[in-house]
Design a protein around this motif. Structure first.
Motif, PDB file in Angstrom:
ATOM      1  N   THR A 280       0.775  -1.198   0.040  1.00 46.76           N
ATOM      2  CA  THR A 280       0.062   0.081  -0.114  1.00 46.76           C
ATOM      3  C   THR A 280       0.789   1.353  -0.002  1.00 46.76           C
ATOM      4  N   ALA A 282       0.294   4.077  -1.964  1.00 46.81           N
ATOM      5  CA  ALA A 282      -0.605   5.221  -2.140  1.00 46.81           C
ATOM      6  C   ALA A 282      -2.011   4.892  -1.864  1.00 46.81           C
ATOM      7  N   ASN A 283      -2.885   5.888  -1.325  1.00 48.10           N
ATOM      8  CA  ASN A 283      -3.988   5.725  -0.990  1.00 48.10           C
ATOM      9  C   ASN A 283      -4.356   4.477  -0.379  1.00 48.10           C
ATOM     10  N   GLN A 284      -3.835   4.502   0.836  1.00 45.50           N
ATOM     11  CA  GLN A 284      -3.894   3.389   1.616  1.00 45.50           C
ATOM     12  C   GLN A 284      -5.116   2.889   2.254  1.00 45.50           C
ATOM     13  N   THR A 286      -8.291   3.247   1.509  1.00 46.69           N
ATOM     14  CA  THR A 286      -9.201   2.346   0.757  1.00 46.69           C
ATOM     15  C   THR A 286      -8.932   1.061   0.547  1.00 46.69           C
ATOM     16  N   SER A 332       2.012   9.942  -0.550  1.00 41.68           N
ATOM     17  CA  SER A 332       1.051   9.608  -1.276  1.00 41.68           C
ATOM     18  C   SER A 332      -0.011   9.018  -0.626  1.00 41.68           C
ATOM     19  N   ARG A 333       0.082   9.346   0.891  1.00 44.04           N
ATOM     20  CA  ARG A 333      -1.049   8.825   1.688  1.00 44.04           C
ATOM     21  C   ARG A 333      -0.851   7.291   1.351  1.00 44.04           C
TER      22      ARG A 333
END
Length: 504
Positions: A280, A282-284, A286, A332-333
């Motif tokens: 994960t 990026a966009n972890q 979700t 990148s969250r």
């Protein structure tokens, strides 16, 4: 080509290494000449590999630690959303089903699991976890494969009736490789596996006495045993029925197959399943929630299924992943490759609760990552001894050194692997010409029969037939057999133990 490489290339046949005896197809032997899978203690281990490196801090959350939120301002799980397990620690809200397992005492959690000098490469760290090696040590077989080779030291001649290990997938894992070859069959679906190999038995014409003929005979043995396993796997899958509805996900389908095989009576002691999606970067929030939901729902359905079918006392499931993630979120969250992470052990025999404290977010390694508290091989040691029943000496040989056990189970299993009331330990000398001693051990007073069979399955000599007391025994045999290879079989109370013997 080496035969071990030959086996690996035989993926169409499921990866099985169990062979026939000296070129005699498995079907030529009656059932008593096959080693029963209960050479283990009757327990089953299901391994669930979480591919990609699971973020432990967002799986088991230290929700009262302000540093957690300081280092993860965008992806930290809000305190009000955490599924609290105690006043300091809770689960990701996507894993709500795990709370019932925890409250029922069937979920064991080990915090901060890793190893010294943690490697952050997916491939290398996965190899370390699968092989049971140190970070600077390269092994080419798996800790489970080595364990099975100790449980079944004569498996090439004393062929198990059921597969020693099953992997749900397409490409065989290093985990199930042993120093003497593969210990597993690999398939995605029992019916597909059966259809692939059901017509693969070679003809019975004797091969020519050439190098190619020798390899052809070897291929026939592989083909015969693979077909035998395909038949028994399909039979047990058809017999076993799931009692719950599994999620329509890859891991849900895999665990449903495992549960049906266990319920159907397959005595395979080790299964390997996998779930991907944990890398994960990026966009972890979700992506991680989606994958943890699949994991939680599949495992809770699996445990419920086992309990309904009465199999829960025998089965333990353990999760593992190649590493955790960095403490601080990235730009990148998401999170990048890290080190230690929590590990789950699920089962009715598990002593539920949390082992170890929350991760120390102040005392970090030189890269700013978590320090491990428990070596991953401590969990392996505990499972091998307290669940599968291997003794300390064998466990140390498998893992290369001694590791301290953890309090993961209500009580330890019996040491040693022999679940049967009898064990044929040794034939000496072997090969022999004029006479030999047959040494065996009885766990209790029973009626036994010690005899010799030829490779066509015919009993050619009876060494002893009668009641004997518990303890160690030795029987002398004066040879009157022709030169050749035979099978010594010790039987009693429906159990058997056998050894290959050679007369010269």
């Amino acid at each position: 080509m080496k035969r071990r490489e030959f086996i690996r290339n035989m993926g169409l046949l499921g990866g099985s290494m169990a062979l026939g005896l000296n070129g005699i197809p498995l079907k030529a032997f009656s059932s008593p000449l096959l080693l029963n899978i209960e050479q283990t203690n009757g327990k089953i281990l299901v391994l669930l590999q979480m591919n990609g490196g699971n973020d432990g801090l967002n799986t088991l959350i230290p929700y009262e630690d302000d540093l957690y939120y300081n280092k993860r301002p965008q992806i930290g799980i809000k305190k009000q959303d955490v599924v609290a397990l105690n006043e300091f620690t809770g689960l990701n809200p996507a894993m709500a089903g795990f709370r019932n397992l925890y409250e029922d005492g069937k979920l064991g959690i080990v915090q901060n699991v890793g190893y010294e000098n943690h490697n952050r490469s997916h491939f290398r760290s996965t190899d370390i976890w699968l092989s049971g090696s140190d970070a600077d040590q390269n092994l080419y077989d798996g800790w489970v494969g080595r364990s099975l080779s100790y449980m079944y030291p004569d498996f090439e001649t004393d062929i198990p009736e059921h597969p020693m290990a099953i992997q749900l997938g397409a490409v065989e894992s290093m985990l199930l490789q042993s120093p003497i070859g593969s210990m597993s069959v690999v398939f995605e679906n029992p019916n597909t596996f059966y259809q692939m190999v059901s017509g693969s038995i070679a003809d019975d014409d004797p091969p020519e006495s050439t190098l190619a003929g020798t390899e052809l005979a070897f291929l026939r043995k592989i083909s015969s045993q693979s077909t035998n396993y395909a038949s028994v796997v399909k039979e047990k899958a058809d017999k076993g029925k799931n009692t719950v509805t599994y999620p329509n996900t890859s891991i849900g389908k895999q665990l449903a197959i495992v549960a049906s095989l266990i319920a159907g009576g397959l005595e395979t002691p080790v299964y390997l399943t996998t779930i991907s999606g944990f890398d994960t970067h990026a966009n972890q929030l979700t992506a991680h929630a989606k994958t943890l939901t699949q994991l939680s729902e599949a495992i809770t359905a699996f445990q419920s299924d086992l309990e309904t079918t009465g199999m829960a006392d025998r089965v333990v499931l353990m999760t593992f992943s190649e590493f955790g993630r960095r403490v601080e979120e990235n730009g990148s969250r998401g999170t990048d490759h890290g080190t230690a992470a929590p590990l789950f052990v699920i089962g009715k025999s598990v002593s539920g609760g949390i082992i170890g404290g929350n991760p120390n977010l102040v005392n970090l390694d030189k890269n700013g990552d978590l320090l491990h508290q428990y070596d991953y091989r401590q969990i392996y040691t505990t499972i091998l001894q307290d669940h599968l029943g291997l003794n300390k000496a064998k466990t140390e040989a498998i893992l290369g050194k001694s590791y301290e056990k953890l309090n993961l189970f209500h009580k330890s299993a019996e040491t040693g692997f022999s679940f049967a009331p009898l064990q044929l330990n040794k034939v000496y000398p072997n090969p022999f010409q004029y006479s030999a001693a047959f040494e065996y051990e009885l766990k209790r007073s029973i009626h036994i029969r010690l005899s010799i069979f030829d490779l066509q399955g015919r009993e050619v000599a009876v060494i002893y037939d009668g009641l004997q007391n518990a303890g160690r025994h030795s029987q002398h045999f004066s040879n009157r057999l022709a030169t050749g290879t035979y099978i010594a079989l010790l039987s009693g109370e429906g159990r058997q133990s056998s050894k290959k013997v050679v007369v010269v």
